[in-house]
Scaffold this active site. Structure first.
Site, PDB file in Angstrom:
ATOM      1  N   ASP A 499       1.116  -0.947  -0.182  1.00  0.00           N
ATOM      2  CA  ASP A 499      -0.044  -0.002  -0.143  1.00  0.00           C
ATOM      3  C   ASP A 499       0.739   1.367  -0.109  1.00  0.00           C
ATOM      4  OD1 ASP A 499      -2.079  -1.624   0.101  1.00  0.00           O
ATOM      5  OD2 ASP A 499      -2.401  -1.917   2.366  1.00  0.00           O
ATOM      6  N   ASP A 503       2.227   2.328   6.372  1.00  0.00           N
ATOM      7  CA  ASP A 503       2.790   1.077   6.833  1.00  0.00           C
ATOM      8  C   ASP A 503       2.903  -0.241   5.775  1.00  0.00           C
ATOM      9  OD1 ASP A 503       2.284   0.361   9.618  1.00  0.00           O
ATOM     10  OD2 ASP A 503       0.199   0.168   9.233  1.00  0.00           O
TER      11      ASP A 503
END
Ligand code: 0R9
Length: 638
Positions: A499, A503
């Site tokens: 993504d 994170d």
């Protein structure tokens, strides 16, 4: 005489013309790497003058027009006529291939190494070049264009009798180089390394370009000892002292600096005449043999290793070791496919005997440090034994059950690795979409759950026990470390797809850390990529656009008009795209954007430092790194 002069001129022009026709043969490439190489060539001549003991300062400037100026305060290139060629020594240096080595006298030289082709090659590949010499109270100047002499060396003024030195300014030829804009950070890394390797020499780098103005100064009285300190700055040293050994034997000048830290990685870098030798060679062999024997002898004689116990291996002793081995030798012989491995046999003996003798003495004088290293090596030996058992078990299982690929892997059907690629995908849900979206023949998908183990902080035995890492190792097919074999690579492209948020960036960094530490050759040979999912989807009047950056979104909006019919979606993660969207934006080889992860021999120690700064256990260096680099981050959703 005139005829001989004419004949010589023709020969010189033919020589430099050959360089312009095949620049790659002389400087490796005409990409950004070759462009920066021009600077190293000129700086190396100044460093030679420092090694000869006459130059203390080197100044390098990137000028506003992307030309480069290098100034040294050495003796100045001799201005007298060289009898053999009938030319001034200055003209010889800038027009005759490989002149420096032949005319510069004996002694150790950093110029003339791997691509050490000399100033004449820089001249041949420059739109223009000017050299100014200060010598014996006078200044002299000579100008060249595309390697051609524009006039003889001329006296241009006077200077103080002590103001000696050489100044070279050149502008790389835009018709030869693909890229002619200098990167400050590339020069900074290299010049810092040069300063570490030449103790006492002060190198200043300036950027004089509009909006980029900055200065860096590199000056290390401690030389490679300070290099080790720098490389260990994001690690916790196992003891405060940095060992430093120095001496000359068989005409080889040897310097070694070392310190252990609490990581499990080995960071040993070797240099010959300031040139990096990533493939090692005789000097590195001499170092390793001396280190292993000296520690085993010490551990046995001080009963730290019992009679029943096996000898420590080199790997055990080098676990968590940061070391620089730097030698200077008159006639280095480089071997191997890439000519990056030292072949001189006298270097092996010289390094071996200097390290063995001085390390033995050091350990006797510093029993607490000696015990610390021996205990650490014994721990490493035990962990290695546990890892070997785990690995043997996997190998036996594979031998019995055949090469069983991980269950989560959706492999591709084409068996020719050249055509194949593997997507390592963050999370099961995106993995599911990717499996539906992919082209089954050539694209394999390996979904990974959550965050993989941080290998920067783990020993081999734990790494072998980690399911996600095991899955990657089996899928890639190459094995790791000493078992690594690139010919077994099952996919030409390894694509990390995470993504576009904090994170995702962390997961991608964890994966890159693993690949860099265990299979660095995959990065060196350009097999590793980062997928670039789009940040925005714009829908208007049943048409769809994808934007991969804020700038791109702005451009699209400018084209289609900014009004209330625009439906803009900011993607938070891969999971928000359905299979078709994922294919269209991120996986279709015709349309997708991939970033290739690269690393060159020029920046290996810097890459090592970056990984342990980002992934190691010291917080402060990471905070400083983030502060210094935040300005480069684009499009990261936090
Ligand atoms: C700014 C970049 N500096 C240089 O290119 C540079 C070359 C160089 C040099 C000598 C001194 N300084 C230099 N800077 C030098 C001087 C003498 C002997 N050897 C070298 C001397 O004074 O006797 N040279 C490198 C090659 C040669 N000079 C030459 F001798 F071949 F001309």
């Amino acid at each position: 005489m005139a005829n001989k002069y004419d004949a010589d001129q023709i020969q010189i022009l033919e020589g430099l013309e050959a360089v312009r026709k095949r620049p790659g043969m002389y400087i490796g490439s005409t990409s950004t790497r070759g462009l920066h190489h021009l600077v190293y060539e000129i700086v190396d001549n100044a460093v030679d003058e420092a090694l000869a003991g006459y130059c203390k300062n080197i100044d390098v400037a990137i000028n506003p027009d992307n030309s480069i100026t290098v100034i040294d305060d050495g003796r100045g290139i001799p201005v007298g006529i060289n009898h053999k060629s009938g030319l001034s020594a200055v003209e010889v240096v800038f027009t005759i291939l490989h002149a420096g080595g032949k005319f510069g006298g004996g002694g150790y030289k950093v110029s003339g190494g791997l691509h050490g082709v000399g100033a004449s090659v820089v001249n041949a590949l420059s739109d223009w070049l000017e050299v100014e010499v200060r010598r014996e109270g006078k200044t002299y100047i000579q100008k060249f264009e595309k390697g051609k002499v524009m006039g003889p060396l001329e006296e241009s003024g006077t200077c103080g009798p002590d103001q000696t030195g050489t100044k070279v300014t050149f502008k790389p030829d835009e018709t030869i180089f693909e890229e002619t804009v200098y990167d400050y950070n590339i020069l900074k890394t290299r010049l810092r390394e040069t300063a570490f390797l030449t103790k006492g020499l002060k190198i200043i780098l300036h950027d004089e370009r509009e909006d980029k103005k900055q200065v860096s100064t590199f000056h290390y009285e401690g030389g490679i000892k300070e290099f080790v300190q720098y490389l260990n700055k994001a690690k916790t040293p196992s003891y405060p002292d940095i060992m430093y050994f120095e001496g000359t034997k068989n005409g080889v000048y040897v310097e070694v600096a070392l310190q252990h830290n609490d990581s499990y990685n080995e960071s040993v870098y070797s240099f010959v005449n300031n040139i990096t030798t990533p493939e090692g060679g005789t000097h590195l062999e001499g170092f390793k043999v001396a280190l292993t024997k000296t520690f085993n002898d010490y551990a046995r004689s001080h009963k730290l290793l019992k009679e029943s116990e096996q000898n420590l291996t080199g790997d055990d002793i080098r676990e968590g070791l940061t070391s620089i081995i730097s030698i200077k030798i008159e006639d280095p012989q480089f071997e191997g496919q890439t000519k990056q491995k030292l072949g001189n046999s006298e270097a092996r003996g010289a390094v071996n005997s200097i390290v063995a003798e001085q390390l033995t003495y050091y350990l006797e004088q510093n029993p607490a440090i000696a015990k610390n290293i021996c205990d650490k090596s014994i721990m490493a030996q035990r962990a290695r034994e546990a890892a070997r058992k785990a690995r043997d078990l996997t190998r036996r299982k594979t031998a019995l059950e055949g090469t069983s690929l991980p269950g989560k892997l959706a492999d591709c059907s084409d068996k020719n690795p050249e055509n194949c690629e593997i997507y390592i995908v963050e999370g099961d849900s995106a993995g599911g979409s990717a499996k539906t979206a992919r082209s089954r023949a050539t694209q394999a998908i390996l979904p990974l759950r959550g965050k993989i183990l941080n290998v920067e902080k783990a020993r081999l035995d734990r790494i072998y026990g980690n399911e996600e890492i095991k899955a990657m190792i089996t899928a890639f097919g190459t094995g790791i470390h000493e078992d690594f074999d690139i010919s077994k690579l099952r996919y030409n492209k390894i694509i990390i797809m995470t993504d576009a948020d904090v994170d995702g960036a962390h997961i991608a960094t964890l994966m890159l850390t693993f690949i860099y530490r265990f299979m660095p050759e995959l990065i060196r040979q350009g097999h590793v990529y980062l997928a670039q999912p789009p940040l925005y989807k714009l829908e208007k009047n049943k048409q769809t656009w994808y934007a991969y950056s804020d700038d791109e979104l702005d451009k699209i909006l400018a084209e289609v008009g900014r009004d209330q019919n625009n439906k803009i979606q900011r993607y938070k993660g891969l999971g928000e795209m359905d299979a078709e969207q994922l294919w269209d934006t991120t996986m279709d080889p015709e349309k997708r954007i991939l970033l290739r992860v690269s690393m060159t021999d020029d920046d290996e120690s810097e890459v090592d430092l970056t990984f342990n700064t980002l992934m190691g256990d010291q917080v402060e260096p990471r905070r400083v790194f983030i502060e210094e680099n935040a300005k480069y981050v684009k499009n990261l959703d936090v």
